[in-house]
Design an enzyme around this catalytic site. Structure first.
Site, PDB file in Angstrom:
ATOM      1  N   HIS A  32       0.795  -1.256  -0.040  1.00  0.00           N
ATOM      2  CA  HIS A  32       0.093  -0.184   0.057  1.00  0.00           C
ATOM      3  C   HIS A  32       0.753   1.418  -0.001  1.00  0.00           C
ATOM      4  O   HIS A  32       2.120   1.198   0.487  1.00  0.00           O
ATOM      5  CB  HIS A  32      -0.847  -0.166   1.128  1.00  0.00           C
ATOM      6  CG  HIS A  32      -0.133   0.175   2.501  1.00  0.00           C
ATOM      7  ND1 HIS A  32       0.286   1.414   3.035  1.00  0.00           N
ATOM      8  CD2 HIS A  32       0.065  -0.813   3.479  1.00  0.00           C
ATOM      9  CE1 HIS A  32       0.966   1.044   4.166  1.00  0.00           C
ATOM     10  NE2 HIS A  32       0.955  -0.313   4.415  1.00  0.00           N
ATOM     11  N   GLU A 145      -2.274  -7.197   7.163  1.00  0.00           N
ATOM     12  CA  GLU A 145      -0.981  -7.233   8.020  1.00  0.00           C
ATOM     13  C   GLU A 145      -0.724  -8.206   9.233  1.00  0.00           C
ATOM     14  O   GLU A 145      -2.076  -8.538   9.489  1.00  0.00           O
ATOM     15  CB  GLU A 145      -1.056  -5.717   8.270  1.00  0.00           C
ATOM     16  CG  GLU A 145       0.447  -5.129   9.012  1.00  0.00           C
ATOM     17  CD  GLU A 145       1.738  -5.635   8.189  1.00  0.00           C
ATOM     18  OE1 GLU A 145       1.733  -6.834   7.675  1.00  0.00           O
ATOM     19  OE2 GLU A 145       2.522  -4.673   7.769  1.00  0.00           O
TER      20      GLU A 145
END
Length: 297
Positions: A32, A145
């Site tokens: 990201h 994550e």
């Protein structure tokens, strides 16, 4: 066929290996863009413990990174090749996925055009993003994550995301609320690696041949570090390097098992129409068979 490099050739040195194309899949891995948690967290790791960064959104610099990667995937023709985009279901990854791989600004003139992202999603100040001319985008929990303790890695309810990202497919996520993130328990590296392996195995089951994955630094580092052990050390090092914000790397996964899969559309079976093989090689071979063994030299 695809040629990849194997750790040992016939002479014991590195050499090429050959794999059928239908046993290979191309994945484009993307971390990201810069999130609000990255700015202070890279200076002081304890910042990641702050609830101020719950489900962190992109910074203005992060959106510039998104715009630049979008220009790259368009200029290289990569955008037209991608069959599916898979995103971690967190705000910063969803913003990155729709910003890079989505359509142009949404104007609402086409009733069939559901926006990928509504205007100002996550207080980003950006226009709504169209789903026209965009590959399908789906959210998957497996590529989240490192789970637990850090509020920046806790997700919102799926209902909230569905409002912000109407055309993103959230059907693969089983629970509306985040039941995976624990405030006082950090996912072990071993569990993260196992989750990453499960995710790559899931990717292999997909029918799509080119898939973009928008995920996170920790997930990528630990998952990729567990792979490539049969590669040359320099290749292994290349695979395992930490990703920068909004970095894209293209890789190939290969199925080395004996499990069958659909043949590539480019394969052609031959012998159409069927009939006797009258090629010169075949004729010579037939002639040799007709000669008595005593006459052969």
């Amino acid at each position: 066929m695809l040629v990849v490099f194997s750790p040992t050739g016939m002479d014991g040195n590195s050499g090429p290996s050959l794999y059928p194309l239908h046993r290979c899949k191309t994945i484009h891995l993307v971390r990201h863009a810069q999130g609000i948690h990255n700015v202070e967290g890279e200076k002081n790791y304890k910042v990641y413990m702050s609830h101020e960064y719950f489900d962190a959104h992109l910074t203005p610099l992060g959106w510039q990174q998104v715009d630049n990667l979008r220009k790259h995937v368009q200029a290289t023709g990569l955008l037209k090749k991608i069959d599916l985009v898979v995103s971690s279901p967190l705000l910063r990854t969803l913003q990155t996925a729709v910003g890079v791989f989505g359509g142009d600004d949404y104007n609402g003139s086409n009733m069939d055009n559901v926006p990928l992202m509504v205007a100002n999603a996550g207080n980003c100040g950006r226009s709504a993003i169209s789903s026209l001319n965009s590959p399908p985008i789906m959210a998957v929990e497996l590529c989240r994550e490192h789970l637990g303790v850090h509020p920046c890695d806790k997700r919102r309810s799926i209902g909230e995301y569905q409002f912000l990202f109407p055309a993103v497919d959230f059907s693969a996520i089983e629970t509306d609320e985040d039941v995976l993130w624990k405030a006082d328990v950090r996912e072990t590296k071993e569990d993260l690696i196992a989750r990453g392996s499960k995710f790559f195995n899931w990717l292999w089951t997909r029918k799509e041949k080119e898939i973009a994955v928008v995920t996170h630094s920790g997930f990528l580092y630990h998952t990729l570090s567990s792979l490539g052990n049969d590669c040359n050390p320099s290749v292994k090092k290349e695979i395992c390097q930490h990703f920068a914000n909004c970095e894209l790397r293209s890789m190939v996964i290969v199925d080395k098992s004996m499990i069958g899969s659909d043949l590539p559309a480019t394969n052609y079976p031959g012998k159409i129409p069927p009939g006797p093989d009258l090629s010169s090689d075949a004729a010579d071979e037939k002639a040799e068979k007709d000669i008595p063994n005593s006459d052969l030299k």
